[in-house]
Design an enzyme around this catalytic site. Sequence first.
Site, PDB file in Angstrom:
ATOM      1  N   GLY A 108       0.803  -1.221   0.000  1.00 46.84           N
ATOM      2  CA  GLY A 108       0.000   0.000   0.000  1.00 46.84           C
ATOM      3  C   GLY A 108       0.834   1.267   0.000  1.00 46.84           C
ATOM      4  N   THR A 112       3.381  -0.148  -6.927  1.00 47.05           N
ATOM      5  CA  THR A 112       2.836  -0.440  -8.253  1.00 47.05           C
ATOM      6  C   THR A 112       2.521   0.860  -8.998  1.00 47.05           C
ATOM      7  OG1 THR A 112       1.945  -2.436  -7.314  1.00 47.05           O
ATOM      8  CG2 THR A 112       1.077  -1.792  -9.437  1.00 47.05           C
ATOM      9  N   ASN A 157      -4.313  -2.702   1.402  1.00 44.67           N
ATOM     10  CA  ASN A 157      -4.335  -2.061   0.088  1.00 44.67           C
ATOM     11  C   ASN A 157      -5.467  -2.674  -0.731  1.00 44.67           C
ATOM     12  OD1 ASN A 157      -3.806  -1.007  -2.400  1.00 44.67           O
ATOM     13  ND2 ASN A 157      -1.720  -1.822  -2.582  1.00 44.67           N
ATOM     14  N   SER A 160      -3.779  -4.663  -3.864  1.00 43.45           N
ATOM     15  CA  SER A 160      -2.468  -5.122  -3.440  1.00 43.45           C
ATOM     16  C   SER A 160      -1.914  -6.164  -4.417  1.00 43.45           C
ATOM     17  CB  SER A 160      -2.603  -5.739  -2.043  1.00 43.45           C
ATOM     18  OG  SER A 160      -1.347  -6.160  -1.608  1.00 43.45           O
ATOM     19  N   SER A 161      -0.659  -5.956  -4.822  1.00 43.60           N
ATOM     20  CA  SER A 161      -0.039  -6.939  -5.722  1.00 43.60           C
ATOM     21  C   SER A 161       0.338  -8.147  -4.885  1.00 43.60           C
ATOM     22  CB  SER A 161       1.223  -6.364  -6.358  1.00 43.60           C
ATOM     23  OG  SER A 161       1.028  -5.033  -6.715  1.00 43.60           O
ATOM     24  N   GLY A 387       7.362  -5.280  -0.173  1.00 37.52           N
ATOM     25  CA  GLY A 387       8.339  -4.737   0.781  1.00 37.52           C
ATOM     26  C   GLY A 387       8.417  -5.605   2.010  1.00 37.52           C
ATOM     27  N   GLU A 389       7.820  -7.165   5.384  1.00 38.97           N
ATOM     28  CA  GLU A 389       6.539  -7.338   6.076  1.00 38.97           C
ATOM     29  C   GLU A 389       6.779  -7.811   7.504  1.00 38.97           C
ATOM     30  OE1 GLU A 389       3.981  -9.834   3.718  1.00 38.97           O
ATOM     31  OE2 GLU A 389       3.604  -8.221   2.288  1.00 38.97           O
TER      32      GLU A 389
HETATM   33  N1  LIG Z   1       1.265   8.596  -6.500  1.00 38.84           N
HETATM   34  C1  LIG Z   1       0.049   8.273  -6.067  1.00 38.84           C
HETATM   35  N2  LIG Z   1      -0.966   9.139  -6.229  1.00 38.84           N
HETATM   36  C2  LIG Z   1      -2.210   8.851  -5.790  1.00 38.84           C
HETATM   37  N3  LIG Z   1      -2.526   7.699  -5.175  1.00 38.84           N
HETATM   38  C3  LIG Z   1      -1.560   6.792  -4.990  1.00 38.84           C
HETATM   39  C4  LIG Z   1      -0.223   7.034  -5.446  1.00 38.84           C
HETATM   40  N4  LIG Z   1       0.509   5.956  -5.135  1.00 38.84           N
HETATM   41  C5  LIG Z   1      -0.346   5.077  -4.521  1.00 38.84           C
HETATM   42  N5  LIG Z   1      -1.574   5.589  -4.449  1.00 38.84           N
HETATM   43  C6  LIG Z   1      -2.773   4.954  -3.834  1.00 38.84           C
HETATM   44  O1  LIG Z   1      -2.355   3.963  -2.999  1.00 38.84           O
HETATM   45  C7  LIG Z   1      -2.887   2.691  -3.364  1.00 38.84           C
HETATM   46  C8  LIG Z   1      -1.885   1.606  -3.169  1.00 38.84           C
HETATM   47  O2  LIG Z   1      -0.816   1.773  -4.056  1.00 38.84           O
HETATM   48  P1  LIG Z   1      -0.061   0.535  -4.688  1.00 38.84           P
HETATM   49  O3  LIG Z   1      -1.021  -0.476  -5.166  1.00 38.84           O
HETATM   50  O4  LIG Z   1       0.879   1.089  -5.662  1.00 38.84           O
HETATM   51  O5  LIG Z   1       0.676   0.008  -3.497  1.00 38.84           O
HETATM   52  P2  LIG Z   1       1.766  -1.119  -3.478  1.00 38.84           P
HETATM   53  O6  LIG Z   1       2.952  -0.553  -2.814  1.00 38.84           O
HETATM   54  O7  LIG Z   1       1.952  -1.669  -4.826  1.00 38.84           O
HETATM   55  O8  LIG Z   1       1.097  -2.187  -2.556  1.00 38.84           O
HETATM   56  P3  LIG Z   1       1.229  -3.742  -2.627  1.00 38.84           P
HETATM   57  O9  LIG Z   1       2.556  -4.113  -2.074  1.00 38.84           O
HETATM   58  O10 LIG Z   1       0.117  -4.197  -1.775  1.00 38.84           O
HETATM   59  O11 LIG Z   1       1.050  -4.124  -4.019  1.00 38.84           O
HETATM   60  C9  LIG Z   1      -3.238   2.847  -4.826  1.00 38.84           C
HETATM   61  O12 LIG Z   1      -4.311   2.008  -5.162  1.00 38.84           O
HETATM   62  C10 LIG Z   1      -3.626   4.293  -4.885  1.00 38.84           C
HETATM   63  O13 LIG Z   1      -4.963   4.455  -4.494  1.00 38.84           O
HETATM   64 MG   LIG Z   2       1.544  -3.346  -5.754  1.00 37.93          MG
END
Ligand SMILES: Nc1ncnc2c1ncn2[C@@H]1O[C@H](COP(=O)(O)OP(=O)(O)OP(=O)(O)O)[C@@H](O)[C@H]1O
Ligand SMILES: [Mg+2]
Length: 1137
Positions: A108, A112, A157, A160-161, A387, A389
Amino acid sequence: MEVKTSLLDNMIGVGDMVLLEPLTEDSFIENLRNRFDHNEIYTYIGSVVISMNPYRSLPIFTPEKVEEYRNRNFYELSPHIYALADEAYRSLRDQDKDQCILITGESGAGKTEASKLVMSYVAAVCGKGQEVNKVKEQLLQSNPVLEAFGNAKTVRNDNSSRFGKYMDIEFDFKGDPVGGVISNYLLEKSRVVKQPRGERNFHIFYQLLSGASDDTLRKLKLDRDFSKYNYLSLDSANVNGLDDAANFRTVRNAMQIVGFMEDEVQSVLELVAAVLKLGNIEFKPESRSNGYDESRVKDKNDLKEMCELLGIEQSVLERAFSYRTVEAKLEKVSTTLNVSQAYYARDALAKNLYSRLFSWLVTRINESIKAQSKTRHKVMGVLDIYGFEIFEDNSFEQFIINYCNEKLQQIFIELTLREEQEEYIREDIEWTNIEYFNNAVICDLIENNQNGILAMLDEECLRPGTVTDITFLDKLNTVCAEHQHFESRLSKNSKFLTDHSLPHSCFRIQHYAGKVLYRVEGFMDKNNDLLYRDLSQAMYKANHKLIKQLFPEGNPAKVNLKRPPTAGFQFKHSVGTLMRNLQTKNPNYIRCVKPNDKKAPRIFTDSLVRHQVAYLGLMENVRVRRAGYAYRQAYEPCLERYKMLCKQTWPHWKGPTREGVEVLMADLQVSTEEFAYGNSKIFIRNPRTLFSLEEKRRGCLENLAALIQKIYRGWKCRTHFLLLKRSQVVVAAWYRRYAQQKKYTQIKSATIMVQSYSRGWKARKILRELKHQKRCEEAATTIAAYWHGTQARRELRRLKEEARNKHAVSVIWAGWQGTKARRELKRLKKEARRRHAVAVIWAYWLGLKVRREYRKFFRANAGRKIYSFIMQRLMQKYFLGLKRDLPSMSPIGGSWPTRPYRFLDTAHTELRSIFHHWRCKKYRSRFTDERKAVFEEKLQASEIFKDKKALYPSSVGQPFRGDYLEISKNPKYQKLSSAMDEKVLLADMVNKINRANGKGTARIFLLTKNNFVLADQKTGQVKASVPLPDLASISVSTQNDGFFALKLKEGSAGATKGDFLLSSEHLIEIITKLRRTGATAVNHNHLDIDISDEFLVQFKQDKVCVKFVQGAPKNGNGASCKRKNNRLLEVSVPSTA
Ligand SMILES: Nc1ncnc2c1ncn2[C@@H]1O[C@H](COP(=O)(O)OP(=O)(O)OP(=O)(O)O)[C@@H](O)[C@H]1O
Ligand SMILES: [Mg+2]
C-alpha cells in the site's frame, strides 16, 4: 533563455535528506511530514527517491509536468519520480548503461503506482511511431491483465499486488522501446482458497462474475451471485471505488491489445470458472470395512460441471479425490484419502491450477511483448516487489518476502557504496572509509547451502520419517543456535529461554530492518507445495489444451519419481537470478512510504512512518551518503548559483569554472576542511556550509533584487520623465500652432468680414448710382415713349375717327346701294318669275296645243325621235367621258379607257388607234433633226440586226454617241483631228485582229462622210484610210461578239493589204453608221451586210475562213480569236447562258 533552477529553490524543509541538519530520526520524520503537509510527496536521499503515498490524485503527473522534467538535470527541479525516470532513461539512451529501478516499500505504499508512473513517463518521452507505439501500448496494457489475476484487496491495500514483478523493458539504440520480459515471483496462491478477514480473492473472480455477459456466464456454467462460491469471501466482495464490471472490460480489452487470441481468453476464463467450481466440491466420509473413513464427493453437480468445462472424465477426477497413489521405484501403492485429505487435495489443485495459470499468463504476455530483433538491447528493469513485512503473525510467505528484501538491501548497500566510491575515484577525492551495517550475515543465515534456514527446511521436507513444522524448528534450534541474528526460545544455547516474547512454535530473525517473529506452522506444507500425482495426471488427461499444458508432470510417459523442487528452493533460485541481473545494471531507487493505515489522504501517522523509515534503512542510507561529503555539485551550476557572492565572479567569470569556484570559496573564506575540489564537482562536507552559502545567496539576492529594482525604478522614472518632457514639447508645439492657427483664422475671417462689408458698401453705392442713372435713362425713355405714345394715340384716334367717318359714309352708301340693289333684284326676280311663269304657261299651252295637234302622228315618229335622242345622249356622254379620261401623251403609254357599250366596239378601237397615231405625231413633231437622225439610225440598226445577231438586244438601250473619244477636244488626238478634213461621224477604239495569231491590236477607228480611217492608238498616226466606195461588204457573226470584217472591193486602192478583221464594243453602231454613210457616199443603196458564223476574209493573197464557235460561259464577255491553221481563224464566243 533557459532559466537555471535548482532543487534548493523554494524548498519546503529540505528536498534532499543529505542536507538535513541535524540528522536525527526525528528531524528526518519531521522533514517528511513537513513536505507531505505541503503536498511534496517526493524527497531525495542523494539519488534515491522517497515517495510518500498521497492517497489522492495530485496534479503533478500531467503531460506538462512530463515536459517540465524532460531532459532536465536531476537536482535542477524539485524532487519528483519523473526526475529519476528521466535520469535513468537518459543515461540508458545516451550512455548506453542498462538501468534498473528498484521500487520497495510495504504493501500500500505505492510501489505499483510508482512503477506505472515510471513506465508512463518513459513511454511519453521516448520515440514515437506506429511500431513503437504498439510496443508501448502492449507493455502498458500488460499491467491491467497481471493486476486482474495477481492483485487482490487486502486490509492494507485495495489493489495489493500478490506477486513480485520484475519487468525488463528493452530499447533499441535510439532509445525506442522494442519489447520486454516480465518475471513474476511467488504468487500468494493460498489466497485462492482462503482469504483473511476483510480481504478478497484475486480481482479476476469478482470481475468475471460482475462484468461477463449472461451468455458468457452460461457457457462457463457460472452464476453471477458471489455467495454461491465457497472460495469467494463475502464480507468485502464489493470494494469502494472498484468497479469490477468496468475493470473486466478493461482487462478483456488489454488482453486483446497484448495479443491474446479469442480462444485463449476463453480458455483462461474456463480455468478461472473451474477454480470457482472446484471450491464448491464438498466431501463426505464413507466408512470402509478396514475401519478407515474414505471421502466421497457430496454433490456431484459441481464436479460434473467442472469436468465438462475442462473436458475431464468425471470418474477420473472423482477417484483422484478419493485415492492417492504413491510410486516408489517399481512399486505403486494406492491409499484412500479421508475427508480432510480430500479437502487438502482439492485446495492444492485449486492453488496449483490458479498459480500455474498465472505463470502461463506471464509467459504468454512475454511471448507477445518480446523484442523481435535478436540484436543486443539496452534494458531498463522495473522491480515492483513486496516490501518488508512485519505482522503479528508471520508465516512462510513473510519469511520468503523478507529474505528477498534482505537481498535487495544488500545489493542496495553494495551498489550505493560502490557508486559512492566510484564517484570519489572519478573525482579524485580521497576515500574515507564509511561505517555501515552489512546485512550479508543475515542473508547467509537464510540462504546458506549448508546450514541456512531454507536448506534446513528443504532437508526436513525431504527427510523420510515423520516430519513436522516442529521437527523443522528443532533442527533450526540446533543448527542456527549460535547465529547472532537468530533467536528461538528453545535454541541450543538457551539464550532466550526466558524471553517470553518468543513463543515456543516461533523463531525470530533480526533483519536489517528489525526483528521479525515467524510462526513455523505451515512452513513444511508451503515449502513442499504438494500436489498429489493422481490429480496432476487427471489434469493431464483433460481434453483442454491449456490445462494439459499446465500440468506436464501428469504425463504418464514422463513420470518423474523425483520430488519437484520446493517453493523455498525455487524462490531462492529466482532471487539469486534476479540479484545477479540487478548487479549488472545501474540501480535507481524508489523507496515508497505509506503515511497512514487508513488509506486516507492528508494523515501522517508518525509511528507508522518511523517504522518504515527504520526497516527501509533510510537513515542508514542518508548516513552512507553523507559519510564523506554530504553535498556535491558540478562547478558550472555551483558558480552560476553563488557567483553573486564574490565581486570577482559577479556578474561574469571569464575563466574556467573550477577556478571561478576556487576564487569564490576563497573570497567567502570557507574553511578548507569543509569542502574538496573534485575533477568536475565541488564536494561539500557539511550541509551547514551549503546552507550558509544559501543564506548568503538569499541575502545577496535580496540586495541584488533591491539594486535591480532601484535601477529599474530609476530607469522607469527617467524614461517616464523623458517621455513626459518629449510629450510636453510636442503638446506645447501643437498647442501653439493651434492657438496661432485659431488667431489667424479669426483675423482672417474678421478681415474678410470688414472687407466684404466695405466692398458691399461700395458696391451698393455704385449700384445705387447705376440704378439712379438707369432709372433716369429709363424715365427719359418712358417719358419719350409716353409722349410718342400719346402722340401716336392722338393721331390714331384722329385717323380712326376719320376712317370711321369714311367707313360710315361707305357703309351708309353701301347699305343704300345694297338696299337699292336688293330692291332691284327683288323687282327683277319678281319680273323673271313672272316672265318664266308666262313662258311656262306659254310652253304648256303650246305643248297642249301641239299634243292636241300631233296626237294623231305621235305614235309613228315618237319612237325614232326618242331613239335618236337617246343615242345622241349616249354618244354625248361617251365622248365627254373619253375626253375626261384620255390616257397620257407618251407614245409608249399602253392604257386606254374601257369601252362602255359593246356597240361602240369598232369606234372605240378606231379611236384608240387614231389617238395613238395622233400622239405619236405630236411626239415626233417635237424632234430636232439630230434626234431624228439618231432614231433613224436606231431604226436602221433594227432593220439590219433584229433577230439576226445575238448582240443586238443589248445595244437597243444604248444611245449612239458617235464620238466616243471626244476627238476634237482631246489634245492627245489633236494631230489626228487636224489631219481629218471632214467631219468625224464616229470615233471609237477598235481591236484590229492580227491575221498571223488572231491577237488584237488597239486602233482608233474614225468614220467620216467619205472614208473610214484606222489610226495608231498611241501616236494617232493614220495606218489606213479607206474611201467608203472601196468597201464591198461587211461580215459579222450571229453571236454575241463584236467581231466584224470590212471586205474591200477587189482591185481598189485599199485592197492591197487585204480586208480588215476588227472587233469593237460598239459594233452595232459602227456597222449601222457605216451602212448609212456608205450608202450615201457611194450613192447606192446597197452595202452588203453578211450575218453568218462562217465567212471568208481576204488577207493579202490568202483567203482565211473566220469561224465562230460557242465557248464555255465566262464572266467577262470577251470573245477570243485563235489562229487554227493557215485557213482558219476561230473565234470562241462565250455562251450567254
Ligand atoms: N502517486 C500516487 N498518487 C495517488 N494515489 C496513490 C499514489 N501511489 C499510490 N496511491 C494509492 O495507494 C494505493 C496503493 O498503491 P499501490 O497499489 O501502488 O501500493 P503497493 O505498494 O503496490 O502495494 P502492494 O505491495 O500491496 O502491491 C493505490 O491504489 C492508490 O490508491
Ligand atoms: Mg503493488
